[in-house]
Design an enzyme around this catalytic site. Structure first.
Site, PDB file in Angstrom:
ATOM      1  N   GLU A 297       3.465 -15.828   5.421  1.00  0.00           N
ATOM      2  CA  GLU A 297       4.055 -17.147   5.119  1.00  0.00           C
ATOM      3  C   GLU A 297       3.260 -17.873   4.036  1.00  0.00           C
ATOM      4  OE1 GLU A 297       6.769 -19.309   5.753  1.00  0.00           O
ATOM      5  OE2 GLU A 297       7.434 -17.253   6.040  1.00  0.00           O
TER       6      GLU A 297
ATOM      7  N   THR B  54       8.354  -8.724   0.487  1.00  0.00           N
ATOM      8  CA  THR B  54       7.128  -8.174  -0.089  1.00  0.00           C
ATOM      9  C   THR B  54       7.263  -6.680  -0.414  1.00  0.00           C
ATOM     10  OG1 THR B  54       5.931  -9.731   1.283  1.00  0.00           O
ATOM     11  CG2 THR B  54       4.635  -7.979   0.304  1.00  0.00           C
TER      12      THR B  54
HETATM   13  C1  LIG Z   1       1.046  -9.568   9.564  1.00  0.00           C
HETATM   14  C2  LIG Z   1       1.874  -9.661   8.330  1.00  0.00           C
HETATM   15  C3  LIG Z   1       3.258  -9.774   8.434  1.00  0.00           C
HETATM   16  C4  LIG Z   1       4.054  -9.828   7.297  1.00  0.00           C
HETATM   17  N1  LIG Z   1       5.425  -9.895   7.431  1.00  0.00           N
HETATM   18  C5  LIG Z   1       6.206  -9.870   6.323  1.00  0.00           C
HETATM   19  C6  LIG Z   1       7.644  -9.854   6.432  1.00  0.00           C
HETATM   20  O1  LIG Z   1       8.206  -9.889   7.524  1.00  0.00           O
HETATM   21  N2  LIG Z   1       8.380  -9.792   5.288  1.00  0.00           N
HETATM   22  C7  LIG Z   1       7.804  -9.765   4.065  1.00  0.00           C
HETATM   23  O2  LIG Z   1       8.530  -9.718   3.074  1.00  0.00           O
HETATM   24  N3  LIG Z   1       6.446  -9.781   3.915  1.00  0.00           N
HETATM   25  C8  LIG Z   1       5.646  -9.828   5.019  1.00  0.00           C
HETATM   26  N4  LIG Z   1       4.255  -9.842   4.887  1.00  0.00           N
HETATM   27  C9  LIG Z   1       3.665  -9.822   3.556  1.00  0.00           C
HETATM   28  C10 LIG Z   1       3.055 -11.171   3.168  1.00  0.00           C
HETATM   29  O3  LIG Z   1       4.078 -12.125   3.009  1.00  0.00           O
HETATM   30  C11 LIG Z   1       2.218 -11.006   1.907  1.00  0.00           C
HETATM   31  O4  LIG Z   1       1.165 -10.122   2.206  1.00  0.00           O
HETATM   32  C12 LIG Z   1       1.674 -12.341   1.446  1.00  0.00           C
HETATM   33  O5  LIG Z   1       2.705 -13.116   0.883  1.00  0.00           O
HETATM   34  C13 LIG Z   1       0.539 -12.213   0.429  1.00  0.00           C
HETATM   35  O6  LIG Z   1       0.949 -11.506  -0.676  1.00  0.00           O
HETATM   36  P1  LIG Z   1       0.124 -10.245  -1.209  1.00  0.00           P
HETATM   37  O7  LIG Z   1      -0.078  -9.312  -0.082  1.00  0.00           O
HETATM   38  O8  LIG Z   1       0.840  -9.789  -2.423  1.00  0.00           O
HETATM   39  O9  LIG Z   1      -1.281 -10.797  -1.619  1.00  0.00           O
HETATM   40  P2  LIG Z   1      -1.797 -11.034  -3.090  1.00  0.00           P
HETATM   41  O10 LIG Z   1      -0.943 -12.064  -3.740  1.00  0.00           O
HETATM   42  O11 LIG Z   1      -1.980  -9.750  -3.790  1.00  0.00           O
HETATM   43  O12 LIG Z   1      -3.202 -11.687  -2.763  1.00  0.00           O
HETATM   44  C14 LIG Z   1      -4.456 -11.043  -2.961  1.00  0.00           C
HETATM   45  C15 LIG Z   1      -5.459 -12.046  -3.516  1.00  0.00           C
HETATM   46  O13 LIG Z   1      -5.007 -12.488  -4.798  1.00  0.00           O
HETATM   47  C16 LIG Z   1      -5.034 -13.892  -4.870  1.00  0.00           C
HETATM   48  N5  LIG Z   1      -3.951 -14.405  -5.736  1.00  0.00           N
HETATM   49  C17 LIG Z   1      -2.688 -13.928  -5.865  1.00  0.00           C
HETATM   50  N6  LIG Z   1      -1.991 -14.689  -6.730  1.00  0.00           N
HETATM   51  C18 LIG Z   1      -2.809 -15.665  -7.151  1.00  0.00           C
HETATM   52  C19 LIG Z   1      -2.655 -16.761  -8.058  1.00  0.00           C
HETATM   53  N7  LIG Z   1      -1.503 -17.007  -8.671  1.00  0.00           N
HETATM   54  N8  LIG Z   1      -3.728 -17.553  -8.258  1.00  0.00           N
HETATM   55  C20 LIG Z   1      -4.886 -17.318  -7.617  1.00  0.00           C
HETATM   56  N9  LIG Z   1      -5.081 -16.303  -6.750  1.00  0.00           N
HETATM   57  C21 LIG Z   1      -4.061 -15.484  -6.534  1.00  0.00           C
HETATM   58  C22 LIG Z   1      -4.853 -14.364  -3.442  1.00  0.00           C
HETATM   59  O14 LIG Z   1      -5.401 -15.647  -3.249  1.00  0.00           O
HETATM   60  C23 LIG Z   1      -5.605 -13.291  -2.658  1.00  0.00           C
HETATM   61  O15 LIG Z   1      -6.965 -13.643  -2.590  1.00  0.00           O
HETATM   62  C24 LIG Z   1       3.453  -9.791   6.019  1.00  0.00           C
HETATM   63  C25 LIG Z   1       2.062  -9.708   5.921  1.00  0.00           C
HETATM   64  C26 LIG Z   1       1.282  -9.637   7.058  1.00  0.00           C
HETATM   65  C27 LIG Z   1      -0.213  -9.512   6.906  1.00  0.00           C
END
Ligand SMILES: Cc1cc2nc3c(=O)[nH]c(=O)nc-3n(C[C@H](O)[C@H](O)[C@H](O)COP(=O)(O)OP(=O)(O)OC[C@H]3O[C@@H](n4cnc5c(N)ncnc54)[C@H](O)[C@@H]3O)c2cc1C
Ligand SMILES: *[C@@H]1O[C@H](CO)[C@@H](O)[C@H](O)[C@H]1NC(C)=O
Ligand SMILES: *[C@@H]1O[C@H](CO)[C@@H](O)[C@H](O)[C@H]1NC(C)=O
Ligand SMILES: *[C@@H]1O[C@H](CO)[C@@H](O)[C@H](O)[C@H]1NC(C)=O
Ligand SMILES: *[C@@H]1O[C@H](CO)[C@@H](O)[C@H](O)[C@H]1NC(C)=O
Length: 660
Positions: free
Chosen positions: A425, A142
């Protein structure tokens, strides 16, 4: 020991130990789990300070100390095979470690991703180092700007033919890695997911092992900026970090090359089916569902159920004796369906794990035919379990009244830590939309007359247009309940598939139409997964070899899960007249009767989760039921009460108080 809780245990109609063995997977497994717990919990170096007393930094430091000792000493001495996610010890270990721990990503994602992405040679080079904790790794996917949309990740890894190296860059703000666990202060290596560029051409995402800290000084290497992302909601001991890379050079061998490689001239070659990679990574989602979500729900159930039996408030007759709050039907309606759900989810995930092992065996033989279905199930269950666990833990927390708001109850901690599982995940909505994609394809196959099997076979079956129930008792019947869920799921899918056709016929673009219908699509995916949980848990119980008493009880729990859903969210069941309002009334009455008949087994049912007090970490949910003594003790030991006069606050009070 509280007399009230003793009385509860006397009313239990079944052998708790039998159910404990069943949840562990057999008597021997229970013995193994208990011996692991005993080893860990009796070791003074593994002791955790009480939740709520430590600062963020203290939590991280304690966690690092504890886990380093655990991996390099305790686990080794006991010959626990911790890096094998399938070994029985591993399933029990995470349970015993109670609070969240450091190096979960190192062991749970970095180590397995080496074997998922690496060639044999790479695995034999890196894995021993990682397993021995000679290097500490993280999984850096991420970025600040992108999480879900992996294709738009901006980190680049550019091949330099002259030096046979890759140059890794996070060229701007949005491309820096953000969130990876264990990365901020602990890791000295990162598994970096980056766009591979050779000879000016982008070949998409690949995995690279990038050293980020000096192995002797632990200082960031040249070109590397790394740190912790700052305070987060909970899970602070996981050290989530950020990482900027500026022209960091790594040797060519550090690109993990199981499925693709680059030759000396920079020619890119796909060498295997990278769908296999997804197959092996699905395991993490299944493991986390049980360890992070279902266990949290079971703990919250244990706390709320025991507390509800020792907490007296009000009575059922004027001036009569006070009764335990568990005797109120509204309280039963908060606690018992969550217990039922905790069982149903546990049974479902056991079945999913079993299916996953078979699936991996198929995949190894080159049979990928169940890939889409397996992906849909593991994603859907994760999304459902995390969302329901969060909602369930919060309901249970409120069911404990004021004391549920105290950190001493252990419930706020469970809630705050488990809520993250809706995001990591795979963000839940995104996961449901993937399930929907699979369902829409399935619907298309069905309409073309192709056969479907496995968990979606029912979508091709004919179902009755109306539910046949005429009595309350029929609503305990698993096949009748399953028919309700099948019908609802089929009907939601048919309706959204038709709407999709309609929008496409009007000339809308596929992705635009998909977005317009995405709320319906998510609902359809939810209905499919709910049906899977209802059907799978009931069939799991049917196949169990256990006493009639336990079987009857578990059957009741499975019925309750389905009934509770129907009575709380009846809309989709009523919509096309499958159920009518009279039947809904029957279902409601059936549910209340079920709650009452489960009432006297409440404590037995949560005792069967068998969480030791140290693992539960709750003043109000301990085995002996002595809630008030523990709450008082907790308050007495609080840091604010170290001295009778708090010098610092008194400094501000004194001038005012002494004026008069
Ligand atoms: C406690 C924690 C530990 C983590 N550990 C790791 C790690 O070890 N390594 C790592 O790489 N990452 C890690 N992460 C990151 C995590 O994998 C991401 O935050 C997660 O995959 C969600 O992606 P995002 O933050 O980009 O959310 P976004 O994708 O930006 O989501 C925001 C909103 O947009 C919506 N959305 C996004 N795309 C779509 C779509 N195509 N259609 C409809 N709605 C959509 C979602 O539903 C959500 O409501 C961690 C996160 C947390 C909170
Ligand atoms: C970051 O850099 C990439 C590639 O150089 C570019 O496409 C992207 O727009 C940049 N993002 C920002 C926020 O500058
Ligand atoms: C649909 O049918 C095709 C061809 O028979 C098959 O490859 C595919 O896996 C099916 N898709 C689903 C989601 O069942
Ligand atoms: C998960 O499934 C259950 C039924 O099995 C249902 O009650 C619940 O609404 C579902 N939740 C989500 C968020 O899908
Ligand atoms: C069921 O369990 C009993 C006692 O544990 C055992 O004797 C019997 O063989 C088991 N039956 C099956 C079908 O596994």
């Amino acid at each position: 020991e509280s007399q009230l809780i003793i009385k509860e245990r006397q009313q239990t109609t079944f052998q708790v130990e039998e159910l404990i063995n069943l949840l562990d997977g057999g008597k021997e497994k229970t013995a193994l789990r208990r011996s692991i717990e005993q080893t860990i919990l009796s070791d003074p170096l593994m002791k955790t300070d009480k939740i709520g007393y430590l600062t963020r930094e203290q939590k991280y430091v304690q966690s690092v100390r504890r886990m380093m000792y655990f991996f390099t000493d305790l686990a080794k001495r006991n010959k626990w095979n911790i890096e094998d996610p399938h070994c029985p010890e591993m399933l029990f270990l995470s349970r015993s470690l109670s609070s969240v721990v450091a190096f979960m990503i190192h062991m749970g994602a970095f180590v397995p991703s080496i074997s998922s992405f690496g060639t044999l040679e790479q695995v034999s080079k890196w894995q021993p180092l990682a397993k021995e904790c000679l290097i500490i790794g993280c999984y850096a996917q991420t970025e600040l700007g992108h999480g879900t949309n992996l294709r738009r990740l901006e980190t680049t890894s550019t091949f330099d033919r002259n030096t046979q190296e890759f140059i890794v860059n996070t060229p701007n703000l949005s491309s820096m890695k953000w969130w990876p666990g264990d990365m901020g202060k602990s890791a000295n290596h990162a598994m970096v997911m980056a766009q591979l560029i050779t000879n000016g051409e982008n070949h998409g995402m690949q995995a690279f092992i990038v050293p980020i800290r000096d192995m002797t000084t632990h200082k960031p290497l040249p070109g590397v900026e790394v740190g912790n992302i700052g305070s987060i909601m909970s899970l602070e001991d996981t050290d989530n970090g950020y990482l900027r890379l500026n022209n960091v050079r790594i040797p060519k061998e550090n690109m993990l090359a199981k499925y693709a490689n680059v030759d000396r001239s920079g020619r890119f070659q796909q060498t295997g089916n990278n769908r296999l990679m997804y197959a092996s990574m699905m395991n993490l989602r299944i493991v986390l569902t049980r360890e992070q979500m279902i266990h949290a729900l079971q703990k919250a159930c244990t706390i709320a159920a025991r507390y509800s039996c020792v907490r007296k408030q009000g009575s059922l007759t004027p001036n009569g004796p006070e009764i335990p709050i568990m005797d109120y039907v509204t309280q039963q309606n908060k606690v018992i369906p969550r217990i039922a759900l905790a069982y149903a989810l546990d049974f479902t995930i056991m079945e999913v794990r079993h299916r996953y092992v078979q699936f991996l065996a198929d995949v190894t033989r080159g049979d990928l035919s169940n890939m889409a279905e397996m992906h849909a199930i593991s994603s859907g269950i994760k999304a459902n379990a995390s969302e329901r666990t969060v909602a369930g833990v919060e309901t249970l927390r409120r069911a404990c009244g004021g004391h549920g708001y105290s950190m001493a109850s252990g419930l706020p901690y469970l809630l705050l830590s488990v809520t993250g599982s809706c995001t990591y995940e795979g963000e839940n909505t995104v996961l449901y939309l993937q399930v929907a994609r699979y369902l829409i394809k399935t619907a298309a196959n069905i309409s073309m007359g192709k056969s479907v099997d496995g968990s979606s076979a029912y979508l091709a079956e004919n179902t009755e247009a109306r539910c046949s129930a005429t009595s309350q008792e029929e609503f305990y019947d698993h096949s009748l309940l399953d028919a309700c869920f099948k019908h609802r799921s089929k009907q939601l899918l048919q309706s959204v598939a038709m709407d999709l056709q309609g929008l496409l016929a009007e000339g809308k673009q596929q992705m635009e139409a998909w977005n317009l219908l995405s709320i319906q699509l998510v609902n359809s995916a939810k209905a499919h997964i709910e049906r899977y949980i209802v059907a799978t848990s009931a069939s799991f119980v049917r196949k169990l070899n256990c006493s009639l008493k336990v079987k009857k009880l578990l059957n009741q729990l499975c019925s309750l899960v389905a009934l509770h859903q129907i009575t709380n969210f009846p809309g989709d069941f009523l919509k096309d007249g499958y159920l009518d309002s009279h039947q809904l009334d029957l279902a409601r009455k059936a549910e209340v009767k079920l709650l009452q008949s489960l009432r006297h087994n409440v404590v037995g049912l949560v005792d069967a989760f068998d969480f030791r007090d140290e693992i539960l970490g709750s003043c109000i949910g301990a085995y002996d039921g002595n809630a008030y003594e523990r709450l008082y003790d907790y308050a007495k030991n609080d840091v604010m009460n170290k001295n009778d006069v708090h010098e610092e606050s008194y400094q501000y009070l004194r001038p005012h108080l002494h004026r008069g």
